[in-house]
Design an enzyme around this catalytic site. Sequence first.
Site, PDB file in Angstrom:
ATOM      1  N   GLN A   1     -13.528   8.574  49.347  1.00 49.35           N
ATOM      2  CA  GLN A   1     -12.571   8.792  48.506  1.00 49.35           C
ATOM      3  C   GLN A   1     -13.045   8.649  46.841  1.00 49.35           C
ATOM      4  O   GLN A   1     -14.177   7.946  46.669  1.00 49.35           O
ATOM      5  CB  GLN A   1     -11.485   7.391  48.550  1.00 49.35           C
ATOM      6  CG  GLN A   1     -10.680   7.623  49.705  1.00 49.35           C
ATOM      7  CD  GLN A   1      -9.456   8.642  49.446  1.00 49.35           C
ATOM      8  OE1 GLN A   1      -9.428   9.096  48.543  1.00 49.35           O
ATOM      9  NE2 GLN A   1      -8.395   8.436  50.618  1.00 49.35           N
TER      10      GLN A   1
ATOM     11  N   TYR B   1      -9.428  11.277  62.225  1.00 52.45           N
ATOM     12  CA  TYR B   1      -9.928  11.754  60.948  1.00 52.45           C
ATOM     13  C   TYR B   1     -10.625  10.751  60.376  1.00 52.45           C
ATOM     14  O   TYR B   1     -10.219  10.175  59.176  1.00 52.45           O
ATOM     15  CB  TYR B   1      -8.353  12.070  60.256  1.00 52.45           C
ATOM     16  CG  TYR B   1      -7.571  12.799  60.997  1.00 52.45           C
ATOM     17  CD1 TYR B   1      -7.608  14.331  60.953  1.00 52.45           C
ATOM     18  CD2 TYR B   1      -6.490  12.134  61.774  1.00 52.45           C
ATOM     19  CE1 TYR B   1      -6.544  14.912  61.412  1.00 52.45           C
ATOM     20  CE2 TYR B   1      -5.566  13.114  62.396  1.00 52.45           C
ATOM     21  CZ  TYR B   1      -5.557  14.713  62.517  1.00 52.45           C
ATOM     22  OH  TYR B   1      -4.749  15.599  62.856  1.00 52.45           O
TER      23      TYR B   1
ATOM     24  N   GLU C   1     -13.607  12.699  64.287  1.00 50.10           N
ATOM     25  CA  GLU C   1     -13.955  13.535  63.132  1.00 50.10           C
ATOM     26  C   GLU C   1     -14.117  14.807  63.399  1.00 50.10           C
ATOM     27  O   GLU C   1     -15.229  15.080  64.377  1.00 50.10           O
ATOM     28  CB  GLU C   1     -14.658  12.862  62.312  1.00 50.10           C
ATOM     29  CG  GLU C   1     -15.370  13.518  61.000  1.00 50.10           C
ATOM     30  CD  GLU C   1     -14.640  13.952  60.011  1.00 50.10           C
ATOM     31  OE1 GLU C   1     -13.557  13.354  59.647  1.00 50.10           O
ATOM     32  OE2 GLU C   1     -14.519  15.232  59.566  1.00 50.10           O
TER      33      GLU C   1
ATOM     34  N   ASP D   1      -5.602   9.229  59.284  1.00 48.82           N
ATOM     35  CA  ASP D   1      -6.038   9.530  57.767  1.00 48.82           C
ATOM     36  C   ASP D   1      -6.152  10.993  57.824  1.00 48.82           C
ATOM     37  O   ASP D   1      -7.240  11.248  57.474  1.00 48.82           O
ATOM     38  CB  ASP D   1      -6.886   8.776  57.363  1.00 48.82           C
ATOM     39  CG  ASP D   1      -7.036   8.992  55.667  1.00 48.82           C
ATOM     40  OD1 ASP D   1      -6.392   9.652  55.166  1.00 48.82           O
ATOM     41  OD2 ASP D   1      -8.217   8.352  55.203  1.00 48.82           O
TER      42      ASP D   1
ATOM     43  N   CYS E   1      -2.321  11.612  52.362  1.00 48.12           N
ATOM     44  CA  CYS E   1      -2.485  11.952  50.791  1.00 48.12           C
ATOM     45  C   CYS E   1      -1.401  13.156  50.632  1.00 48.12           C
ATOM     46  O   CYS E   1      -1.502  13.812  49.370  1.00 48.12           O
ATOM     47  CB  CYS E   1      -3.769  13.037  50.688  1.00 48.12           C
ATOM     48  SG  CYS E   1      -4.220  14.145  51.876  1.00 48.12           S
TER      49      CYS E   1
HETATM   50  N1  SAH Z   1     -10.509   8.363  56.614  1.00 44.96           N
HETATM   51  C1  SAH Z   1     -11.692   8.744  56.189  1.00 44.96           C
HETATM   52  C2  SAH Z   1     -11.475  10.278  55.829  1.00 44.96           C
HETATM   53  C3  SAH Z   1     -10.180  10.839  55.421  1.00 44.96           C
HETATM   54  S1  SAH Z   1     -10.160  12.611  54.820  1.00 44.96           S
HETATM   55  C4  SAH Z   1     -12.004   8.009  54.572  1.00 44.96           C
HETATM   56  O1  SAH Z   1     -10.901   7.578  54.159  1.00 44.96           O
HETATM   57  O2  SAH Z   1     -13.050   8.155  54.091  1.00 44.96           O
HETATM   58  C5  SAH Z   1      -9.818  13.231  56.210  1.00 44.96           C
HETATM   59  C6  SAH Z   1     -10.821  13.611  57.216  1.00 44.96           C
HETATM   60  O3  SAH Z   1     -10.296  14.446  58.225  1.00 44.96           O
HETATM   61  C7  SAH Z   1     -11.879  14.509  56.673  1.00 44.96           C
HETATM   62  O4  SAH Z   1     -13.281  13.883  57.036  1.00 44.96           O
HETATM   63  C8  SAH Z   1     -11.989  15.687  57.597  1.00 44.96           C
HETATM   64  O5  SAH Z   1     -13.133  16.359  57.609  1.00 44.96           O
HETATM   65  C9  SAH Z   1     -11.339  15.284  58.813  1.00 44.96           C
HETATM   66  N2  SAH Z   1     -10.562  16.302  59.533  1.00 44.96           N
HETATM   67  C10 SAH Z   1      -9.872  17.616  59.289  1.00 44.96           C
HETATM   68  N3  SAH Z   1      -9.356  18.000  60.016  1.00 44.96           N
HETATM   69  C11 SAH Z   1      -9.512  17.561  61.350  1.00 44.96           C
HETATM   70  C12 SAH Z   1      -9.298  17.702  62.601  1.00 44.96           C
HETATM   71  N4  SAH Z   1      -8.228  18.331  62.965  1.00 44.96           N
HETATM   72  N5  SAH Z   1      -9.595  16.621  63.347  1.00 44.96           N
HETATM   73  C13 SAH Z   1     -10.400  15.645  62.999  1.00 44.96           C
HETATM   74  N6  SAH Z   1     -11.006  15.289  61.770  1.00 44.96           N
HETATM   75  C14 SAH Z   1     -10.301  16.107  60.774  1.00 44.96           C
END
Ligand code: SAH
Length: 543
Positions: free
Chosen positions: A281, A310, A331, A379, A406
Amino acid sequence: MLTKNQIYETVITDYTAEGQGIAHIEGCAVFIPNAIAGEKVRVRIEKAAKSWASGKIVELLEKSPHRRSRECPVAKLCGGCDFWHMDYEEETRLKADRVRQCLNRIGGEALEKVPILAAPTCRGYRNKAQYPVAFKNGRACAGFFRAGTHDVVENERCLILPVETDRVKDAVIDYVNQFHVSVYDEQTHRGLLRHIYVRRGAESGQILVCLVVNGRELPKPDALLGRLKQVPGFTTLVLSVNTKKGNAVLGDEFITLYGPGYIEDTLCGLVFRLSPRSFYQVNHHQAQRLYRAAISQAEITKNDTVLDLYCGVGTITLAMAGAAGRVIGVEVIPQAVEDARDNARRNGIENAEFFCGDAGQAALQLEKEGVRPDVVLVDPPRKGLNADTIEALSRFAPRRIVYVSCDPATLARDVALLKERGYRLQNAQAADLFPRCAHVETVVLLSKGEIDSKNIRVEFSLEDMDMSEFQDGATYPQIKAYVLEHTGLKVSSLYISQVKRNCGLEVGKNYNLPKSEDSRQAPTCPPEKENAIREALQYFGMI
Ligand code: SAH
């Protein structure tokens, strides 16, 4: 239809998702940049379609008490920020209200107010910058794109970045100009330097510099390093090889020229390793507040298995690990999963596991293997949850679902889907992680109320489930609400069905035919509405 170039007097009533003012003139939604709700303005129409238009303020007749003179000298040109013309109070009010409106219109709630975690400062908060580089007036320069273009607007000092980040940009540009390093040109696909990417750990002060290049080498790297070493905190220099055409900033290959190739930063009391690709972030202080709000909503106990879908580099997963029995992160990016595992090790956390894969598919796989999370945190990126993830959540039937989002529109869509599966929205909280910019984060808590899902686990089979909304994607009311929210346009079910058909999608029986028997008499969807509906269909993953 309004007339182009004509001037109208009107009052701003609301804002679009992008932060422009909205007024209604003769039944037409008019989008007006740099306008504040409550203001009376004279507006010149610049673009006029049947039911919407865009215009520019030519005279401010009644100023909002929230109007401020812009502290940033390039705010009007630069496409980076949206709100330098108003005070922060109005900015946070409109963001919280956007979340409320989405949850009510798309999510079917009736919330009167959604609280927002306002940021203590609008300045210097962004820990990451990606400056596009251009060659203008005989020299290289870097800045940010003018809204909607690839024209680079130079800015000596970007107020939302730390000073050190701008110093890195200046050091690189100085080196480029002195040694005549070529600058990438999108038209000809020639030239070396494309972007200057800088990431600075807010707590550690460590700086990662990543130069995105259309090639594999830099001329005179020592001359660049000499300049970068004068910036306090400079830790590592990486090249990102991007020889492809297109808008993606980073390439797939990274070459470390100096230092470890990553930096470290502390978040929620834990140390994280950050590579150029890792999601982190951009507002450190506000991210910690958002995560703490999310974790406190989860009410985790030592007996709980917690699933974090995620999970990125494991920030929230690891922050929850201390309170839980077992945490599992999922992830999709392999490098992020490696970082997450490494982060667990370096923080001595032993009850965390990470899986690489699509969130929905991995969750369904975990379910097959007998994993039964008590709490699930999600997320996702802007497009929200996919059908597999909703299905997995429904099968897991966790006690609590904490959804960090978001994008309030997709959040609200998913809340509606989870409500159909027995969950209730218990709490909604907005958080401002992007002061001066139109994005807003939200965390909501969903639970099944009194039912203790640990004791009552219903076995579902796919045949028993009503999957109709997934076959059809979003419902018509959801598409209408999305279009209204993003463009101010009202679209009919008939138009939606026409566009769906044009996109080769199945159209529900009720919507198959226009009300009139003779379809030649039926109105056809005008292009601006068709575009808006297509955008919504894309947004809901239907096309
Ligand atoms: N919770 C974490 C990341 C949130 S951003 C934080 O706050 O730091 C969203 C994340 O989802 C990213 O790292 C992206 O790579 C991942 N992402 C996107 N599509 C996805 C999917 N289909 N399955 C799993 N992860 C995914």
